[in-house]
Scaffold this motif. Structure first.
Motif, PDB file in Angstrom:
ATOM      1  N   GLU A  49      28.797  49.972   6.704  1.00  0.00           N
ATOM      2  CA  GLU A  49      28.497  48.638   6.201  1.00  0.00           C
ATOM      3  C   GLU A  49      26.981  48.486   6.165  1.00  0.00           C
ATOM      4  O   GLU A  49      26.324  48.525   7.192  1.00  0.00           O
ATOM      5  CB  GLU A  49      29.092  47.546   7.088  1.00  0.00           C
ATOM      6  CG  GLU A  49      28.729  46.138   6.623  1.00  0.00           C
ATOM      7  CD  GLU A  49      29.227  45.049   7.550  1.00  0.00           C
ATOM      8  OE1 GLU A  49      28.778  43.894   7.390  1.00  0.00           O
ATOM      9  OE2 GLU A  49      30.049  45.352   8.444  1.00  0.00           O
ATOM     10  N   VAL A  50      26.440  48.341   4.955  1.00  0.00           N
ATOM     11  CA  VAL A  50      25.005  48.125   4.806  1.00  0.00           C
ATOM     12  C   VAL A  50      24.718  46.638   5.002  1.00  0.00           C
ATOM     13  O   VAL A  50      25.261  45.796   4.283  1.00  0.00           O
ATOM     14  CB  VAL A  50      24.523  48.592   3.427  1.00  0.00           C
ATOM     15  CG1 VAL A  50      23.072  48.175   3.207  1.00  0.00           C
ATOM     16  CG2 VAL A  50      24.658  50.104   3.299  1.00  0.00           C
ATOM     17  N   VAL A  51      23.884  46.332   5.979  1.00  0.00           N
ATOM     18  CA  VAL A  51      23.534  44.947   6.293  1.00  0.00           C
ATOM     19  C   VAL A  51      22.132  44.677   5.749  1.00  0.00           C
ATOM     20  O   VAL A  51      21.153  45.204   6.276  1.00  0.00           O
ATOM     21  CB  VAL A  51      23.574  44.687   7.809  1.00  0.00           C
ATOM     22  CG1 VAL A  51      23.198  43.242   8.121  1.00  0.00           C
ATOM     23  CG2 VAL A  51      24.956  45.029   8.373  1.00  0.00           C
ATOM     24  N   PRO A  52      21.998  43.888   4.689  1.00  0.00           N
ATOM     25  CA  PRO A  52      20.674  43.621   4.110  1.00  0.00           C
ATOM     26  C   PRO A  52      19.795  42.809   5.064  1.00  0.00           C
ATOM     27  O   PRO A  52      20.275  41.920   5.768  1.00  0.00           O
ATOM     28  CB  PRO A  52      20.993  42.815   2.845  1.00  0.00           C
ATOM     29  CG  PRO A  52      22.455  43.021   2.599  1.00  0.00           C
ATOM     30  CD  PRO A  52      23.064  43.221   3.942  1.00  0.00           C
ATOM     31  N   CYS A  53      18.514  43.123   5.090  1.00  0.00           N
ATOM     32  CA  CYS A  53      17.553  42.338   5.870  1.00  0.00           C
ATOM     33  C   CYS A  53      16.208  42.382   5.163  1.00  0.00           C
ATOM     34  O   CYS A  53      15.953  43.274   4.365  1.00  0.00           O
ATOM     35  CB  CYS A  53      17.430  42.850   7.309  1.00  0.00           C
ATOM     36  SG  CYS A  53      17.133  44.624   7.452  1.00  0.00           S
ATOM     37  N   PHE A  54      15.364  41.399   5.453  1.00  0.00           N
ATOM     38  CA  PHE A  54      14.076  41.292   4.773  1.00  0.00           C
ATOM     39  C   PHE A  54      12.964  41.792   5.684  1.00  0.00           C
ATOM     40  O   PHE A  54      12.479  41.076   6.554  1.00  0.00           O
ATOM     41  CB  PHE A  54      13.826  39.844   4.348  1.00  0.00           C
ATOM     42  CG  PHE A  54      14.773  39.364   3.285  1.00  0.00           C
ATOM     43  CD1 PHE A  54      14.543  39.667   1.948  1.00  0.00           C
ATOM     44  CD2 PHE A  54      15.913  38.652   3.617  1.00  0.00           C
ATOM     45  CE1 PHE A  54      15.416  39.245   0.960  1.00  0.00           C
ATOM     46  CE2 PHE A  54      16.792  38.224   2.647  1.00  0.00           C
ATOM     47  CZ  PHE A  54      16.551  38.520   1.311  1.00  0.00           C
ATOM     48  N   GLY A  55      12.594  43.055   5.492  1.00  0.00           N
ATOM     49  CA  GLY A  55      11.526  43.652   6.274  1.00  0.00           C
ATOM     50  C   GLY A  55      12.037  44.420   7.471  1.00  0.00           C
ATOM     51  O   GLY A  55      13.110  44.147   8.027  1.00  0.00           O
ATOM     52  N   GLY A  56      11.223  45.405   7.884  1.00  0.00           N
ATOM     53  CA  GLY A  56      11.604  46.252   9.006  1.00  0.00           C
ATOM     54  C   GLY A  56      11.681  45.528  10.326  1.00  0.00           C
ATOM     55  O   GLY A  56      12.446  45.919  11.214  1.00  0.00           O
ATOM     56  N   VAL A  57      10.897  44.450  10.491  1.00  0.00           N
ATOM     57  CA  VAL A  57      10.949  43.678  11.737  1.00  0.00           C
ATOM     58  C   VAL A  57      12.341  43.092  11.927  1.00  0.00           C
ATOM     59  O   VAL A  57      12.947  43.215  13.000  1.00  0.00           O
ATOM     60  CB  VAL A  57       9.890  42.569  11.749  1.00  0.00           C
ATOM     61  CG1 VAL A  57      10.044  41.696  12.995  1.00  0.00           C
ATOM     62  CG2 VAL A  57       8.485  43.156  11.706  1.00  0.00           C
TER      63      VAL A  57
END
Length: 331
Positions: A67-75
């Protein structure tokens, strides 16, 4: 103990004879029951190998239940990992460095892309800021404890302005552009695609960047316990990335089309960035040196407390080494 193998392990993508694999041919005959695995993936072109792999269902074809969980930025991705919300995460080496002061069980499995110009320092031309020195007393938008902050400080050091007084305004990456355009800050230190979006939507943007001052890497992370528990799956994930990158190398235009559509960004924007990216699986002494350099910077800048972590324990090349030394190479 995690050891760095040799001077560094670098996977060079190649094609044997006239055989060019098609992702749809990828398969795994192990028959092993799949385990549900969550990977926090930053929504940036740097994550292209994951985007292409998802597009062609490469994980499923190796019997991986991903399951790919999208997030905004590596932090944000790293925080999801460290909060036990996901099993793996993508992040820059700067994020790894900062988080290693807080957590002793981070495992960096591989770098999968490098870029020498992904970070930019941007301002509005109408602000009368023409150089980094003009930022004295100004407000600079930065993503705290990330490549954004290290890049900005690298620019200050390169211009002999390390002690210059200014105000750091810490914001999430997706809020930096708006903050600059609305006058909340006087400059922003941003990564792509935010830099391109800012420069393409306003003719008033001035680029204060210095190319080559910082080599960004984007990496796949997990935690020690997860790596031990999912060791076989980790090897399979890296194998998928290996084949995804190979396909991208052989089909750059098609890869760009897939990534641009997935991220909902213009093809021209991605083509503009693509030449700056070097996609390959690697881990070695260059990455180790970069982590050590950044950690000393973070201590000197009073951004962290404690001594320099032993990053030889953070770099974990075992899974990558197994992929490299696998005698059976099949996509």
């Amino acid at each position: 103990m995690k050891n760095i193998v040799g001077v560094g392990i670098v996977f060079c993508l190649g094609v044997i004879g006239l055989f060019y694999f098609h992702p749809l041919e990828l398969a795994n005959d192990s028959g092993k029951p799949s385990v549900r695995i969550k990977i926090a993936v930053s929504q940036t072109p740097l994550s292209s190998p994951f985007i292409v792999a998802s597009h062609f269902n490469l994980f499923e074809k190796r019997n991986l239940n991903i399951e790919v969980v999208p997030c905004f930025g590596g932090v944000a991705c790293a925080e999801a990992l460290l909060n036990d919300e996901v099993d793996f995460a993508t992040a820059s080496e700067s994020v790894v460095m900062f988080k290693s002061f807080e957590y002793q069980d981070i495992a960096l499995l591989t770098c999968f892309v490098e870029s020498g110009s992904d970070l930019k320092l941007l301002t509005k031309s109408i602000s009368n800021i023409r150089s980094v020195s003009d930022l004295k007393g100004k407000r600079v938008g930065i993503v705290k404890a990330s490549a954004s902050e290290f890049y900005f400080d690298s620019l200050l050091i390169a211009n002999n302005l390390k002690a210059m007084a200014l105000e750091r305004v810490y914001l999430p990456p997706q809020e930096l552009n708006r903050a600059l355009l609305e006058g909340q800050v006087d400059a922003v230190s941003v990564w792509e695609p935010y830099g391109y979006l800012l420069m393409s939507t306003s003719e008033e943007i001035l680029n204060l960047s210095l190319d080559g001052i910082y080599q960004l890497t984007f990496n796949l992370l997990t935690r020690d316990a997860t790596e031990a528990q999912l060791s076989d799956e980790t090897v399979e994930i890296l194998t998928v990335l290996e084949n995804s990158i190979e396909w991208m190398t052989n089909n750059p235009k098609q890869a760009q089309d897939i990534v641009a559509k997935a991220l909902d960004i213009p093809s021209a924007q991605l083509a503009w960035q693509w030449e700056d990216y070097t996609f390959r699986l690697s881990i070695g002494n260059a990455l180790l040196s970069n982590l050590q350099l950044q950690s000393r910077w973070a201590i000197d800048s009073n951004l962290v407390e404690g001594s320099v972590p032993d990053f030889r324990q953070v770099l974990s090349p075992r899974a990558l080494e197994q992929v490299l030394h696998s005698q059976v190479r099949r996509p």
